[in-house]
Write a protein that holds these residues in place. Structure first.
Motif, PDB file in Angstrom:
ATOM      1  N   ILE A 102      -6.386   1.290   4.307  1.00 55.00           N
ATOM      2  CA  ILE A 102      -6.408   0.265   3.250  1.00 55.00           C
ATOM      3  C   ILE A 102      -5.548  -0.934   3.688  1.00 55.00           C
ATOM      4  N   ALA A 103      -4.350  -0.626   4.167  1.00 51.18           N
ATOM      5  CA  ALA A 103      -3.424  -1.696   4.571  1.00 51.18           C
ATOM      6  C   ALA A 103      -4.014  -2.528   5.712  1.00 51.18           C
ATOM      7  N   ASP A 137       0.867  -1.189   0.000  1.00 50.35           N
ATOM      8  CA  ASP A 137       0.000   0.000   0.000  1.00 50.35           C
ATOM      9  C   ASP A 137       0.900   1.234   0.000  1.00 50.35           C
ATOM     10  N   LEU A 138       0.816   2.020  -1.048  1.00 51.40           N
ATOM     11  CA  LEU A 138       1.679   3.200  -1.191  1.00 51.40           C
ATOM     12  C   LEU A 138       0.959   4.451  -0.715  1.00 51.40           C
ATOM     13  N   PHE A 150       5.714  -7.530  -5.516  1.00 47.37           N
ATOM     14  CA  PHE A 150       4.467  -7.761  -4.780  1.00 47.37           C
ATOM     15  C   PHE A 150       3.413  -8.381  -5.694  1.00 47.37           C
ATOM     16  N   ASP A 151       2.486  -9.104  -5.081  1.00 47.03           N
ATOM     17  CA  ASP A 151       1.379  -9.692  -5.845  1.00 47.03           C
ATOM     18  C   ASP A 151       0.282  -8.667  -6.109  1.00 47.03           C
ATOM     19  N   VAL A 152       0.137  -7.719  -5.188  1.00 46.01           N
ATOM     20  CA  VAL A 152      -0.827  -6.632  -5.387  1.00 46.01           C
ATOM     21  C   VAL A 152      -0.200  -5.331  -4.892  1.00 46.01           C
ATOM     22  N   ILE A 153      -0.357  -4.280  -5.678  1.00 41.92           N
ATOM     23  CA  ILE A 153       0.006  -2.924  -5.241  1.00 41.92           C
ATOM     24  C   ILE A 153      -1.269  -2.090  -5.259  1.00 41.92           C
ATOM     25  N   VAL A 154      -1.576  -1.445  -4.134  1.00 39.41           N
ATOM     26  CA  VAL A 154      -2.743  -0.550  -4.078  1.00 39.41           C
ATOM     27  C   VAL A 154      -2.257   0.843  -3.665  1.00 39.41           C
ATOM     28  N   SER A 155      -3.006   1.846  -4.094  1.00 46.79           N
ATOM     29  CA  SER A 155      -2.702   3.198  -3.626  1.00 46.79           C
ATOM     30  C   SER A 155      -3.896   4.126  -3.834  1.00 46.79           C
ATOM     31  N   THR A 169       2.955  -4.581   3.143  1.00 50.18           N
ATOM     32  CA  THR A 169       3.930  -3.508   3.357  1.00 50.18           C
ATOM     33  C   THR A 169       3.208  -2.189   3.128  1.00 50.18           C
ATOM     34  N   ALA A 170       3.338  -1.266   4.070  1.00 54.80           N
ATOM     35  CA  ALA A 170       2.674   0.033   3.952  1.00 54.80           C
ATOM     36  C   ALA A 170       3.736   1.125   3.986  1.00 54.80           C
TER      37      ALA A 170
END
Ligand code: GLN
Length: 281
Positions: free
Chosen positions: A127-128, A119-120, A181-186, A141-142
């Motif tokens: 979210i994280a 989570d960026l 990473f398998d998923v990156i969200v932001s 990872t946040a």
């Protein structure tokens, strides 16, 4: 001495600028009394101690001056979890739950075990923490550049007993080295500098660093798009939130960086709000 019902009526009359005056008045009195909102309806004739009346009065004055209810309460619900919030972080918004849903859907569909999730710009950590809470097997990872926000995100993880988040101080992909990473969200800042929205309503009390995305609002989204291919595992998903008029621009950024299966998704209000892309296998 002031009665509960009279205090509420007086507060409502002062909150005419708020579209939710009745609710605001009740939430702030309940919080000041440290009671449930329903208590106010059960005991309308109860008398307020002078100290309580004074603290309530101060909170109503701040609300009347426009301060967001979430900052006055110090709390906002997101993904059915109560998050501590302060003016150091963006107030979690219901539409952002769409990011959590998109990430969870992808993890379920791809059936990765112990998925690595990033989570960026985590802010309050909502979210994280929501993702880590739903997927105790995930390693989240946040990343957050603002120190006070990072502290709050850590506190929110602790509050919900979530232990599978690693917090990193820094800007976007900066602190991550070559990790994938398998998923990156932001949910990055994406409002255009000078947009009148920044000076309106709750938003004017929120941290500008969490909102202002530069001249075209896309500065952070460009960095995320550029870094994603270098930080996604094969078949991994990046999904970001953006302004309702930025879907095409973000899709073009993602495609331009070689991401595949680029799609823009609607939020619950039916507005184009999220764009996702995948790393090829
Ligand atoms: N959705 C927010 C707003 O309308 C903006 C959030 C963001 O920039 N990430 O104010």
């Amino acid at each position: 001495m002031t009665r509960v019902d009279a205090a509420l009526a007086a507060a409502r009359a002062r909150l005419t600028a708020s579209p939710t005056a009745r609710l605001d008045a009740e939430l702030l009195l309940a919080a000041t009394l440290e009671r449930a909102r329903t208590w106010l309806h059960a005991w309308p004739e109860a008398e307020l101690d002078p100290g309580v009346a004074e603290r309530y009065d101060q909170r109503i004055a701040r609300r009347a001056a426009g301060e967001p209810i979430a900052y006055l309460l110090g709390e906002r619900e997101f993904w059915s979890l109560a998050f501590m919030v302060s003016p150091d972080v963006l107030i979690p918004r219901p539409e952002t739950e769409g990011l959590v849903r998109a990430a969870l859907d992808h993890l379920r569909a791809s059936a990765v075990t112990e998925p690595r999730v990033l989570d960026l710009g985590t802010g309050s950590g909502c979210i994280a923490v929501a993702l880590a809470h739903e997927r105790p097997d995930a390693r989240v990872t946040a990343v957050e550049a603002a120190g006070p926000a990072l502290d709050l995100a850590r506190a929110n993880a602790a509050r919900h007993g979530v232990v599978n988040i690693e917090f990193q101080a820094g800007s976007w992909f900066g602190p991550l080295g070559p990790r994938r990473f398998d998923v990156i969200v932001s949910n990055p800042p994406y409002v255009r500098t000078g947009d009148p929205h920044l000076a309106a309503g709750d938003v004017r009390f929120e941290p500008v660093g969490a909102l202002d995305g530069g001249a075209d609002g896309l500065d952070a989204l460009r960095e995320i798009a550029a870094g994603a291919p270098h930080h996604l595992a094969p078949g991994g998903l990046v999904v970001v939130e953006h302004g309702m008029d930025q879907g095409e621009a973000v899709a073009a950024l993602f495609a331009g960086e070689g991401l595949t299966a680029v799609e823009t998704h609607l939020d619950e209000a039916g507005l184009p709000r999220f764009t996702s892309g995948k790393a090829s296998r």
